[in-house]
Design an enzyme around this catalytic site. Structure first.
Site: not given
Ligand code: CTP
Length: 193
Positions: A4-5
């Site tokens: 993810t970020n």
């Protein structure tokens, strides 16, 4: 486990609250996060880029403005395993990724289009490129290398560029204030100011 970020959703939620406070009917399409649901907005929870695309398509059918502040994944795993991938299987693992849809670039309809540009270099040139390529009315350029602003932070330092090429550099401001400046621009474009 996930790839993810660090996007927190704070910018999108601040925009939703600021628009609500100006009397707009707001649909907030959001991936999972830790922020509380803002009161007085219609919330649509999504788990994937494709679900976000479907929710946006539905929401824009009745919208005057689409603001895309989400840090949407550009790629997703090509193959999804139904069962757990066992660690004994191999000493390393290659994940093959395929492109997701560009929601803002592809969604059709007659509404004002506002995007964000998350950049690590060539901020203005890259943001202008996205403004043209995605046929936007406004783009909010965001240098995501700065520690005090942008992804995950409470404040943001942005440059707003409109489709006529006008560039407005804003100082470091709380995301709510950035939202109000963006909404001022949107109101001008909608002829409400
Ligand atoms: N965006 C989108 N769908 C995606 C990726 C991005 O709608 N799959 C939107 C973002 O919400 C943002 C704008 O497009 O408003 C620009 O996103 P950004 O991540 O800066 O750029 P990309 O278009 O993904 O291009 P690149 O990653 O090459 O910089």
């Amino acid at each position: 486990r996930c790839l993810t970020n660090r996007s927190s959703g704070k910018m999108g939620y601040a925009l939703a609250e600021a628009a609500r406070d100006r009397g707009a009917r707001v649909v907030l399409v959001s991936a999972p996060g830790t922020l509380p649901k803002p009161v007085g907005v219609d919330m649509v929870n999504v788990g994937t880029a494709q679900e976000m695309y479907d929710a946006v398509k539905k929401a824009v059918a009745k919208a005057d403005v689409l603001i895309m502040a989400a840090a949407v994944a550009d790629y997703r795993p090509k193959k999804v395993s139904k069962s757990k991938i066992k660690r004994e299987r191999a000493s390393s693992l290659m994940l093959e990724l395929e492109k997701t849809a560009d929601i803002l670039g592809e969604v059709k309809g007659k509404f004002l289009r506002v995007g964000f540009a998350a950049e690590t270099e060539n901020l203005l040139a890259n943001a202008k490129g996205k403004l043209a390529k995605k046929r936007l009315d406004l783009i909010v350029a965001n240098d995501i290398t700065a520690k005090d602003s942008g992804i995950g932070a409470d404040k943001n330092r942005v440059v707003i560029i409109d489709r006529k090429g006008k560039v407005e550099k804003l100082p470091l401001l709380p995301k709510r204030e950035v939202s109000d400046r963006i909404l001022d621009k949107i109101a001008q474009f909608l002829g409400k100011k």
